[in-house]
Design a protein around this motif. Structure first.
Motif, PDB file in Angstrom:
ATOM      1  N   ASP A 112     -51.128  14.343 -21.342  1.00  0.00           N
ATOM      2  CA  ASP A 112     -49.813  15.239 -21.140  1.00  0.00           C
ATOM      3  C   ASP A 112     -49.762  15.597 -19.875  1.00  0.00           C
ATOM      4  O   ASP A 112     -49.152  15.189 -18.707  1.00  0.00           O
ATOM      5  N   LEU A 113     -51.020  16.499 -19.588  1.00  0.00           N
ATOM      6  CA  LEU A 113     -50.870  17.172 -18.004  1.00  0.00           C
ATOM      7  C   LEU A 113     -51.426  16.101 -17.061  1.00  0.00           C
ATOM      8  O   LEU A 113     -50.718  16.451 -15.985  1.00  0.00           O
ATOM      9  N   GLU A 114     -51.946  14.962 -17.600  1.00  0.00           N
ATOM     10  CA  GLU A 114     -52.453  14.061 -16.132  1.00  0.00           C
ATOM     11  C   GLU A 114     -51.079  13.245 -15.976  1.00  0.00           C
ATOM     12  O   GLU A 114     -50.814  13.160 -14.777  1.00  0.00           O
ATOM     13  N   VAL A 115     -49.927  13.191 -16.649  1.00  0.00           N
ATOM     14  CA  VAL A 115     -48.729  12.676 -16.239  1.00  0.00           C
ATOM     15  C   VAL A 115     -48.073  13.860 -15.410  1.00  0.00           C
ATOM     16  O   VAL A 115     -47.471  13.395 -14.371  1.00  0.00           O
ATOM     17  N   LEU A 116     -48.077  15.022 -15.719  1.00  0.00           N
ATOM     18  CA  LEU A 116     -47.612  15.983 -15.185  1.00  0.00           C
ATOM     19  C   LEU A 116     -47.912  16.235 -13.721  1.00  0.00           C
ATOM     20  O   LEU A 116     -47.240  16.192 -12.798  1.00  0.00           O
ATOM     21  N   ALA A 120     -49.458  13.775 -11.897  1.00  0.00           N
ATOM     22  CA  ALA A 120     -49.131  12.720 -11.271  1.00  0.00           C
ATOM     23  C   ALA A 120     -47.851  12.795 -10.746  1.00  0.00           C
ATOM     24  O   ALA A 120     -47.561  12.332  -9.599  1.00  0.00           O
ATOM     25  N   LEU A 121     -46.983  13.152 -11.544  1.00  0.00           N
ATOM     26  CA  LEU A 121     -45.807  13.462 -10.997  1.00  0.00           C
ATOM     27  C   LEU A 121     -45.264  14.590 -10.193  1.00  0.00           C
ATOM     28  O   LEU A 121     -44.623  14.323  -9.042  1.00  0.00           O
ATOM     29  N   ALA A 122     -46.061  15.498 -10.249  1.00  0.00           N
ATOM     30  CA  ALA A 122     -46.025  16.549  -9.268  1.00  0.00           C
ATOM     31  C   ALA A 122     -46.693  16.211  -7.945  1.00  0.00           C
ATOM     32  O   ALA A 122     -46.080  16.601  -7.033  1.00  0.00           O
ATOM     33  N   ARG A 123     -47.709  15.422  -7.957  1.00  0.00           N
ATOM     34  CA  ARG A 123     -48.234  15.019  -6.830  1.00  0.00           C
ATOM     35  C   ARG A 123     -47.337  13.884  -5.920  1.00  0.00           C
ATOM     36  O   ARG A 123     -47.593  13.835  -4.637  1.00  0.00           O
ATOM     37  N   ALA A 124     -46.989  12.788  -6.712  1.00  0.00           N
ATOM     38  CA  ALA A 124     -46.301  11.879  -6.285  1.00  0.00           C
ATOM     39  C   ALA A 124     -44.779  11.996  -5.948  1.00  0.00           C
ATOM     40  O   ALA A 124     -44.264  11.252  -4.795  1.00  0.00           O
ATOM     41  N   GLY A 125     -44.070  12.712  -6.599  1.00  0.00           N
ATOM     42  CA  GLY A 125     -42.741  13.015  -6.532  1.00  0.00           C
ATOM     43  C   GLY A 125     -41.734  11.782  -6.890  1.00  0.00           C
ATOM     44  O   GLY A 125     -40.523  12.167  -6.759  1.00  0.00           O
ATOM     45  N   THR A 126     -42.461  10.833  -7.570  1.00  0.00           N
ATOM     46  CA  THR A 126     -41.454   9.755  -7.844  1.00  0.00           C
ATOM     47  C   THR A 126     -42.244   9.072  -9.131  1.00  0.00           C
ATOM     48  O   THR A 126     -43.436   9.334  -9.371  1.00  0.00           O
ATOM     49  N   LEU A 127     -41.482   8.440 -10.057  1.00  0.00           N
ATOM     50  CA  LEU A 127     -42.015   7.785 -11.177  1.00  0.00           C
ATOM     51  C   LEU A 127     -42.816   6.684 -10.790  1.00  0.00           C
ATOM     52  O   LEU A 127     -44.046   6.417 -11.401  1.00  0.00           O
ATOM     53  N   THR A 128     -42.491   6.016  -9.719  1.00  0.00           N
ATOM     54  CA  THR A 128     -43.167   4.808  -9.318  1.00  0.00           C
ATOM     55  C   THR A 128     -44.515   5.190  -8.845  1.00  0.00           C
ATOM     56  O   THR A 128     -45.747   4.629  -8.974  1.00  0.00           O
ATOM     57  N   GLY A 129     -44.474   6.411  -7.845  1.00  0.00           N
ATOM     58  CA  GLY A 129     -45.616   6.870  -7.225  1.00  0.00           C
ATOM     59  C   GLY A 129     -46.832   7.340  -8.335  1.00  0.00           C
ATOM     60  O   GLY A 129     -47.881   7.147  -8.312  1.00  0.00           O
ATOM     61  N   ALA A 130     -46.257   8.100  -9.444  1.00  0.00           N
ATOM     62  CA  ALA A 130     -47.274   8.318 -10.635  1.00  0.00           C
ATOM     63  C   ALA A 130     -47.527   7.308 -11.352  1.00  0.00           C
ATOM     64  O   ALA A 130     -48.647   7.484 -11.641  1.00  0.00           O
ATOM     65  N   GLY A 131     -46.775   6.186 -11.524  1.00  0.00           N
ATOM     66  CA  GLY A 131     -47.643   5.152 -12.074  1.00  0.00           C
ATOM     67  C   GLY A 131     -48.397   4.500 -11.388  1.00  0.00           C
ATOM     68  O   GLY A 131     -49.429   4.016 -12.019  1.00  0.00           O
ATOM     69  N   GLN A 132     -48.572   4.290  -9.996  1.00  0.00           N
ATOM     70  CA  GLN A 132     -49.475   3.727  -9.303  1.00  0.00           C
ATOM     71  C   GLN A 132     -50.948   4.714  -9.394  1.00  0.00           C
ATOM     72  O   GLN A 132     -51.962   4.103  -9.509  1.00  0.00           O
ATOM     73  N   ARG A 133     -50.519   6.140  -9.517  1.00  0.00           N
ATOM     74  CA  ARG A 133     -51.897   6.755  -9.555  1.00  0.00           C
ATOM     75  C   ARG A 133     -52.454   6.790 -10.881  1.00  0.00           C
ATOM     76  O   ARG A 133     -53.613   6.914 -11.210  1.00  0.00           O
ATOM     77  N   THR A 173     -43.481   3.145 -18.468  1.00  0.00           N
ATOM     78  CA  THR A 173     -44.217   3.988 -19.213  1.00  0.00           C
ATOM     79  C   THR A 173     -44.434   5.459 -18.926  1.00  0.00           C
ATOM     80  O   THR A 173     -44.383   6.425 -19.557  1.00  0.00           O
ATOM     81  N   VAL A 174     -44.315   5.808 -17.563  1.00  0.00           N
ATOM     82  CA  VAL A 174     -44.307   7.045 -16.754  1.00  0.00           C
ATOM     83  C   VAL A 174     -43.047   7.652 -17.489  1.00  0.00           C
ATOM     84  O   VAL A 174     -43.199   8.995 -17.834  1.00  0.00           O
ATOM     85  N   GLY A 175     -41.931   7.180 -17.378  1.00  0.00           N
ATOM     86  CA  GLY A 175     -40.801   7.833 -17.723  1.00  0.00           C
ATOM     87  C   GLY A 175     -40.771   8.318 -19.203  1.00  0.00           C
ATOM     88  O   GLY A 175     -40.256   9.183 -19.691  1.00  0.00           O
ATOM     89  N   ARG A 176     -41.374   7.156 -20.075  1.00  0.00           N
ATOM     90  CA  ARG A 176     -41.368   7.259 -21.674  1.00  0.00           C
ATOM     91  C   ARG A 176     -42.252   8.516 -21.699  1.00  0.00           C
ATOM     92  O   ARG A 176     -42.005   9.340 -22.707  1.00  0.00           O
ATOM     93  N   LEU A 235     -47.332  24.967 -14.538  1.00  0.00           N
ATOM     94  CA  LEU A 235     -48.525  24.362 -15.371  1.00  0.00           C
ATOM     95  C   LEU A 235     -49.424  23.498 -14.370  1.00  0.00           C
ATOM     96  O   LEU A 235     -50.471  23.147 -14.728  1.00  0.00           O
ATOM     97  N   VAL A 236     -48.877  23.111 -13.074  1.00  0.00           N
ATOM     98  CA  VAL A 236     -49.861  22.491 -12.248  1.00  0.00           C
ATOM     99  C   VAL A 236     -51.376  23.070 -12.052  1.00  0.00           C
ATOM    100  O   VAL A 236     -52.424  22.353 -12.311  1.00  0.00           O
ATOM    101  N   PRO A 237     -51.553  24.381 -11.499  1.00  0.00           N
ATOM    102  CA  PRO A 237     -52.766  24.636 -11.429  1.00  0.00           C
ATOM    103  C   PRO A 237     -53.813  24.865 -12.774  1.00  0.00           C
ATOM    104  O   PRO A 237     -55.123  24.461 -12.768  1.00  0.00           O
ATOM    105  N   ILE A 238     -53.032  25.074 -14.135  1.00  0.00           N
ATOM    106  CA  ILE A 238     -53.701  24.868 -15.054  1.00  0.00           C
ATOM    107  C   ILE A 238     -54.326  23.282 -15.487  1.00  0.00           C
ATOM    108  O   ILE A 238     -55.352  23.224 -15.857  1.00  0.00           O
ATOM    109  N   ALA A 239     -53.315  22.495 -15.178  1.00  0.00           N
ATOM    110  CA  ALA A 239     -53.865  21.148 -15.375  1.00  0.00           C
ATOM    111  C   ALA A 239     -54.699  20.672 -14.286  1.00  0.00           C
ATOM    112  O   ALA A 239     -55.703  19.932 -14.746  1.00  0.00           O
ATOM    113  N   GLU A 240     -54.881  21.413 -13.092  1.00  0.00           N
ATOM    114  CA  GLU A 240     -55.735  20.893 -12.088  1.00  0.00           C
ATOM    115  C   GLU A 240     -57.070  21.316 -12.494  1.00  0.00           C
ATOM    116  O   GLU A 240     -58.382  20.825 -12.474  1.00  0.00           O
ATOM    117  N   ALA A 241     -57.305  22.576 -13.133  1.00  0.00           N
ATOM    118  CA  ALA A 241     -58.430  23.092 -13.796  1.00  0.00           C
ATOM    119  C   ALA A 241     -58.872  22.269 -14.686  1.00  0.00           C
ATOM    120  O   ALA A 241     -60.109  22.095 -15.070  1.00  0.00           O
TER     121      ALA A 241
END
Length: 322
Positions: free
Chosen positions: A31-35, A37-50, A57-60, A90-96
């Protein structure tokens, strides 16, 4: 009546603990990996590439995460996604957690005894296509159980986040728990198709020929700056951020490019001689380096050590066949 009240208190107490337990079950690294990827990419497509999955799938997964937690994490719009205040918290927690997962993987991988499995290598497109890809057959002949995932990207993979196991870079990293070894240091030269060189013999004026240069996104590269400083802009007839496109255009006789001298044999171009007056008039051609970079904790893992040592050996020879 008192007994009933006590039972009610117990049920109320149990009910107050239930959301916390449910949250623990529903929130995990996936779950946090998805969060992240979205925070870093800023788009569903960019998060999917990461993440290596498609946009749907990212949206789901985001829908499922928000439903499971009962909170809103990202505002969606046609231009992308924007993290809510809660998601940003949640981002810094996810990064940890990301760092902990990477540390755990390094610990497990350190117990390997044989060079087998996947090794992810990141390199600039030109290096990936002309140096690494042709050598993989020789690597596999030596280590048949290895699998290479080659990422030919202009941007740098983050080794600390396990985006790659080994990277080849033009600049030595200055931060992170990384080790770096300079594989190659070479002067650049002006290269062109043999037919074009036979036609002009020796270059006396940079405006006498057409040129091929990097695209605007790579205009800060030393080669691109040299052309910008020494060549009339009207003679730059092709700008592209693809090294392959530059080489193929030069092979076809479109114009001259700047490359590291050791690569001439690989790309089947020749060095274009400069006249003595032009040599004095233009600035010196840049010198480039190629660094092999890896994470200190992974240096001893057999599969990564095998690829590392192989690339060092290949670079030491650096005599590609014609």
């Amino acid at each position: 009546m008192a007994a009933k009240t006590d039972r009610d208190r117990k049920h109320a107490s149990a009910g107050s603990r239930e959301p916390s337990a449910a949250l623990t079950r529903r929130l995990n690294w996936d779950d946090l990996e998805v969060l992240l990827a979205l925070a870093r990419a800023g788009t569903l497509t960019g998060a999917g590439q990461r993440l290596g999955v498609n946009t749907t799938t990212v949206g789901r997964r985001l829908d499922g995460l928000e439903a499971a937690l009962g909170v809103h994490l990202f505002d969606r719009s046609p231009s992308g996604v924007a993290a809510t205040e809660l998601a940003r918290g949640l981002v810094p927690i996810a990064e940890a957690m990301e760092r902990s997962v990477a540390d755990a993987l390094r610990l497990v991988e350190g117990r390997e005894t044989e060079a087998e499995g996947l090794v992810r290598v990141s390199a600039p497109p030109g290096i990936a296509n002309w140096f690494i890809a042709p050598a993989i057959a020789r690597l596999r002949a030596r280590h048949p159980k290895l699998i290479v995932e080659l990422d030919a990207a202009v941007g740098y993979a983050d080794l600390t986040r396990r985006e790659a196991d080994i990277a080849l870079r033009s600049v030595r990293p200055r931060a992170g728990d990384l080790i770096a070894l300079r594989l190659i240091e070479a002067e650049s030269t002006i290269a062109a198709a043999p037919e074009l060189i036979r036609k002009i013999q020796k270059l006396e004026d940079t405006s006498a020929i057409d040129w091929i240069n990097w695209g605007p996104d790579l205009a800060s590269l030393p080669d691109a700056r040299w052309i910008a400083d020494n060549v009339d802009p009207t003679r730059v007839v092709l700008r592209t951020s693809s090294m392959d496109a530059q080489i193929q255009a030069a092979r076809a006789g479109l114009g001259a490019i700047i490359v590291g001298r050791p690569f001439l044999d690989w790309i089947e171009l020749d060095e274009l001689p400069l006249g003595p007056k032009l040599t004095k008039r233009v600035s010196a051609l840049p010198t480039g380096s190629l660094w092999l970079v890896g994470h200190k904790a992974l240096r001893g893992v057999p599969r990564i050590r095998a690829v590392w040592d192989f690339l060092v050996e290949e670079a030491a020879g650096f005599k590609p066949p014609r």
